[in-house]
Design a protein around this motif. Structure first.
Motif, mmCIF file in Angstrom:
data_model
loop_
_atom_site.group_PDB
_atom_site.id
_atom_site.type_symbol
_atom_site.label_atom_id
_atom_site.label_comp_id
_atom_site.label_asym_id
_atom_site.label_seq_id
_atom_site.Cartn_x
_atom_site.Cartn_y
_atom_site.Cartn_z
ATOM 1 N N LEU A 160 -39.556 -39.421 -22.601
ATOM 2 C CA LEU A 160 -38.937 -40.493 -21.980
ATOM 3 C C LEU A 160 -39.865 -41.435 -21.055
ATOM 4 O O LEU A 160 -39.502 -42.401 -20.847
ATOM 5 C CB LEU A 160 -37.707 -40.147 -21.170
ATOM 6 N N LYS A 161 -40.861 -40.850 -20.733
ATOM 7 C CA LYS A 161 -42.030 -41.452 -20.077
ATOM 8 C C LYS A 161 -42.668 -42.717 -20.873
ATOM 9 O O LYS A 161 -42.891 -42.327 -21.995
ATOM 10 C CB LYS A 161 -43.262 -40.486 -19.731
ATOM 11 N N ALA B 172 -45.635 -47.074 -29.716
ATOM 12 C CA ALA B 172 -46.362 -47.102 -28.627
ATOM 13 C C ALA B 172 -45.575 -46.610 -27.522
ATOM 14 O O ALA B 172 -46.264 -46.703 -26.234
ATOM 15 C CB ALA B 172 -46.642 -48.672 -28.280
ATOM 16 N N GLY B 173 -44.990 -45.880 -27.723
ATOM 17 C CA GLY B 173 -43.965 -44.995 -26.777
ATOM 18 C C GLY B 173 -43.224 -45.835 -25.829
ATOM 19 O O GLY B 173 -42.879 -45.665 -24.668
ATOM 20 N N MET B 174 -42.356 -46.873 -26.228
ATOM 21 C CA MET B 174 -41.701 -47.531 -25.645
ATOM 22 C C MET B 174 -40.161 -47.620 -26.085
ATOM 23 O O MET B 174 -39.174 -47.948 -25.561
ATOM 24 C CB MET B 174 -42.105 -49.212 -25.872
ATOM 25 N N GLY B 175 -40.075 -46.961 -27.243
ATOM 26 C CA GLY B 175 -38.774 -46.843 -28.093
ATOM 27 C C GLY B 175 -37.631 -46.232 -27.151
ATOM 28 O O GLY B 175 -36.507 -47.185 -27.042
ATOM 29 N N LEU B 176 -37.565 -45.203 -26.683
ATOM 30 C CA LEU B 176 -36.493 -44.484 -25.866
ATOM 31 C C LEU B 176 -36.596 -45.353 -24.687
ATOM 32 O O LEU B 176 -35.293 -45.471 -24.273
ATOM 33 C CB LEU B 176 -37.012 -43.207 -25.507
ATOM 34 N N PRO C 216 -39.922 -31.651 -28.407
ATOM 35 C CA PRO C 216 -39.856 -30.530 -27.518
ATOM 36 C C PRO C 216 -39.534 -30.798 -26.116
ATOM 37 O O PRO C 216 -38.947 -29.783 -25.400
ATOM 38 C CB PRO C 216 -41.413 -29.934 -27.763
ATOM 39 N N ASP C 217 -40.092 -31.712 -25.472
ATOM 40 C CA ASP C 217 -39.913 -31.978 -24.233
ATOM 41 C C ASP C 217 -39.574 -33.445 -24.087
ATOM 42 O O ASP C 217 -40.118 -34.499 -24.047
ATOM 43 C CB ASP C 217 -41.213 -31.848 -23.465
ATOM 44 N N PRO D 239 -52.359 -49.664 -17.186
ATOM 45 C CA PRO D 239 -53.124 -48.905 -18.222
ATOM 46 C C PRO D 239 -53.043 -47.388 -17.895
ATOM 47 O O PRO D 239 -53.151 -47.008 -16.654
ATOM 48 C CB PRO D 239 -54.509 -49.210 -18.314
ATOM 49 N N GLU D 240 -53.268 -46.582 -18.748
ATOM 50 C CA GLU D 240 -53.440 -45.068 -18.428
ATOM 51 C C GLU D 240 -54.686 -44.775 -17.677
ATOM 52 O O GLU D 240 -55.508 -45.515 -18.009
ATOM 53 C CB GLU D 240 -53.175 -44.361 -20.007
ATOM 54 N N GLU D 241 -54.589 -43.847 -16.969
ATOM 55 C CA GLU D 241 -55.975 -43.489 -16.012
ATOM 56 C C GLU D 241 -57.011 -43.147 -16.991
ATOM 57 O O GLU D 241 -58.085 -43.524 -16.836
ATOM 58 C CB GLU D 241 -55.414 -42.155 -15.335
#
Lengths: 116, 317, 114
Positions: free
Chosen positions: B254-255, B272-276, B248-249, C76-78
Motif C-alpha cells: 500500500l506504500k 509504478a506502485g500507484m495502483g492501490l 505477501p505484505d 524521489p526515493e532515498e
C-alpha cells in the motif's frame, strides 16, 4: 478550445474518425497511466503520451478525457483506433515531443490538470 | 467470498411500468411429457436454454430444467419419459403482469425461469428468465436515455419503483490474466452500465478508475479473476477476486511507489506502485486481503451521495 | 540558459548535486519511460518526469542530461537521491504538472524544437 485548435497548434493529424469539434478543457503530459488515473480532474482533457498501446484509450475513457495525442509521429495500431472510435475518443498524432507540444498548448491558454 | 459469488447474473430490480411480455423470450421451445429424458439434453443445448415448458395437447403440464436433467443423470440416467422427472403443476406468469411481480416470484421460488401464459387463452406465449428481466430493464433505460434526451438519470430513479425490501443490481465480469488487449474491458463495461443507470458522472469516474486499477493488477499478476459490482440505492460495492500469486505484505504494497512489476509492465506505463493508492483515493472504503499462492480479494465501496446527483437535461448543457 | 537560473526562476527545490547547477540547459524532454528517454532525449536536456526510481539517474548520466525535475510534488526515493549525488546529477522538485512546467520553461525561452 476544440480538437481543431489543438490540431492546428501542434501541426497534428487526426487519426480515424475523431470529431474536430470535440471540446478540450485541459491537458496532461504523462506516460505513467496510473498517474493519469490518479487525479479526478482529467475530464475533457487531452492526454499527451509517448505510449501507443490500447490502454492509452482505456485510461482516457476511464477519466472521461476527450482526446489522446501520440508524440514524435507515433501512430497506434488499428485495434486502438477501432476502440477509440467505439468510445468516441479523438486520437491525434504530432511530430512534436511532449515538451514542445505542452509549450504550444500552454501558449494557447490550455491549463494542466490538478494533482493531489 | 460472499454468497453472491456462486450466483452470477442474478438481478433483483424491478419496473412497475414494464410488463413481462416486454422482457420474455417469444421463441418458445416446448417438449412433450412423453419425450425420453435422453433426448432432453440436445434440445436444451441446441436452444441454449435452462428450462423447457412441458406441454401435452396444448396444455402446460410441467417444466423440465437443466437441474432436473443433472439430477436424473446423477441418479443413474435410468431411461424414462420427461413426465417422471419434470416439476408438475408449474408456476407460470402471465404476460400482462409487471416485472416487479416476476422478480418477486423469482425470489420467492428460487427459479431461474418461468413459462409465460396469455391470460385469455391460457396458452404458453413465452419464457422469461432473470437475465431477460435485467436485459429488458437496461435496454429500456437506454431507450429512455435517447428518447427523452435525459443525460443523467437520477440514480434513485430506477430504484423508486422497487417494492421489494431490498434491491440491488449485480454485474459480474470475468478477467483473464496476461491478456493485455482485453484488459480494462470489464471496467469499461461497468462504467457504461453505471452511466446508463444515471449514476452521477463523478461517482462513475471514481468507480471506473478504481475497478480499472484492480483489473489491471489482475491482468498483470494473476491467471484469472472475477469482478462483481453490486449497485443499490446507497452505494456501489465492487469485489475483485483474483487467482494468482497474492501479496505477501499488504501494508508494504500500500506504500506509494512499492512495486514488484517486471520491466515489460513498466514499459507499458504501469507498475509504478500507484495502483492501490489510486483505488484508495477513489473509494470510500477499501478492504484487501490476500493468501500467498492463492490470490487477492479486494472490496471497494463508493457511496452514492444523493444530494450531489443532478437531474440534468439536454437544455442544461 | 544555466540550470541555476531555471531553479531560481521557477523556485525548484534542489535535492542533490547543488554545486552542479552551472551547466547549460539546451532543451527539455518530458517522459516517464526510461527506454524512451534513452532513445530520444538529447544531451543537455533537462528531464521532466514523475519517475522516482533510482534507474532514472543512470539514464540521465548515460545521456548527459542537465538534470532531472520531478513533478507533481512527488519526492524521489532515498536511493535515487543518493545515487544522483554520487553521479553529480541535480534532482529538482516542482509542484507543477509536466504540462504546467513545460509552459513555464517555454516562457523562460527553453524551446522544444528538434
Amino acid at each position: 478550445m476544440t480538437v481543431a485548435d489543438v490540431k492546428a497548434a501542434l501541426d497534428a493529424e487526426i487519426i480515424g474518425a475523431g470529431d474536430p469539434e470535440t471540446v478540450v478543457l485541459r491537458a496532461c503530459a504523462c506516460d505513467l497511466l496510473s498517474d493519469v488515473l490518479r487525479c479526478v480532474t482529467r475530464e475533457k482533457a487531452i492526454l499527451l503520451t509517448n505510449l501507443t498501446h490500447l490502454q492509452t484509450v482505456r485510461v482516457a475513457e476511464m477519466v472521461d478525457a476527450a482526446a489522446v495525442c501520440y508524440m514524435r509521429g507515433k501512430r497506434p495500431g488499428d485495434d486502438v483506433i477501432r476502440l477509440a472510435e467505439e468510445k468516441g475518443m479523438v486520437l491525434l498524432t504530432t511530430k512534436m515531443t511532449s515538451y514542445e507540444a505542452s509549450g504550444q498548448l500552454c501558449r494557447l491558454g490550455l491549463s494542466g490538470c490538478e494533482h493531489d | 467470498m460472499n454468497a453472491n459469488h456462486g450466483d452470477p447474473g442474478v438481478v433483483q430490480l424491478l419496473g412497475q411500468e414494464l410488463r413481462i411480455r416486454d422482457a420474455m423470450n417469444r421463441r418458445v421451445v416446448t417438449i412433450s411429457s412423453r419425450t425420453p429424458m435422453s433426448e432432453l439434453r440436445p434440445t436444451l443445448r441446441a436452444h441454449r436454454i435452462a428450462g423447457i415448458p412441458v406441454m401435452d395437447d396444448g396444455k402446460l403440464v410441467g417444466v423440465i430444467s437443466v437441474e432436473d436433467m443433472v439430477n436424473w443423470i446423477t441418479d443413474g440416467a435410468v431411461a424414462c419419459p420427461v413426465a417422471e422427472r419434470m416439476t408438475r403443476s408449474p408456476r407460470a406468469l402471465y404476460a400482462d403482469e409487471t416485472l416487479v411481480h416476476a422478480i418477486n416470484e423469482f425470489r420467492k421460488f428460487g427459479f431461474f425461469h418461468f413459462p409465460v401464459l396469455d391470460r385469455d387463452s391460457g396458452e404458453v406465449v413465452g419464457v422469461v428468465t432473470r437475465e431477460d428481466v435485467i436485459q429488458c430493464l437496461l435496454k429500456r433505460l437506454e431507450i429512455d436515455y435517447h428518447e427523452e434526451g435525459i443525460r443523467h438519470y437520477r440514480a434513485s430513479h430506477i430504484f423508486e419503483d422497487i417494492v421489494a425490501d431490498k434491491s440491488a443490481l449485480l454485474f459480474h465480469y470475468y478477467i483473464i490474466g496476461q491478456d493485455f488487449e482485453k484488459a480494462g474491458s470489464s471496467s469499461s463495461g461497468l462504467k457504461k452500465t453505471l452511466q446508463r443507470l444515471g449514476i452521477h458522472p463523478d461517482i462513475v469516474r471514481r468507480v471506473a478508475i478504481a475497478t480499472y486499477e484492480a483489473e489491471m493488477n489482475t491482468v498483470i499478476y494473476a491467471r484469472t479473476g472475477e469482478l462483481i459490482a453490486k449497485v443499490d440505492t446507497n452505494q456501489i460495492r465492487v469485489e475483485i477476486e483474483d487467482f494468482g500469486p497474492g501479496i505477501p505484505d499488504i501494508a508494504a504494497a500500500l506504500k506509494p511507489g512499492f512495486s514488484t512489476a517486471p520491466d515489460w509492465v513498466r514499459n507499458l506505463g504501469f507498475g509504478a506502485g500507484m495502483g492501490l493508492g489510486n483505488i484508495q483515493n477513489c473509494a470510500d472504503e477499501m478492504n484487501i486481503t490476500s493468501t500467498v499462492g492463492k490470490g487477492i480479494h479486494l472490496e471497494i465501496t463508493i457511496a452514492i451521495n444523493k444530494e450531489r446527483v443532478k437531474y440534468e437535461t439536454k437544455k442544461d448543457r | 540558459m544555466k540550470l541555476r537560473r531555471i531553479v531560481d526562476e521557477l523556485g525548484l527545490e534542489v535535492r542533490c548535486a547543488p554545486r552542479n547547477l552551472d551547466q547549460e540547459v539546451n532543451g527539455a524532454y518530458i517522459s516517464d519511460l526510461l527506454s524512451d528517454v534513452i532513445a530520444n532525449a538529447h544531451q543537455g536536456d533537462v528531464w521532466i518526469t514523475l519517475q522516482l526510481h533510482e534507474n532514472t539517474v543512470a539514464v540521465a548520466a548515460m545521456k548527459g542530461l542537465a538534470g532531472i525535475i520531478i513533478i507533481n510534488g512527488r519526492v524521489p526515493e532515498e536511493k535515487t537521491t543518493e545515487r544522483a549525488a554520487q553521479e553529480n546529477i541535480p534532482i529538482m522538485l516542482s509542484n507543477l504538472s509536466a504540462f504546467g512546467l513545460a509552459g513555464e520553461l517555454h516562457r523562460l525561452g527553453i524551446g522544444g524544437k528538434r
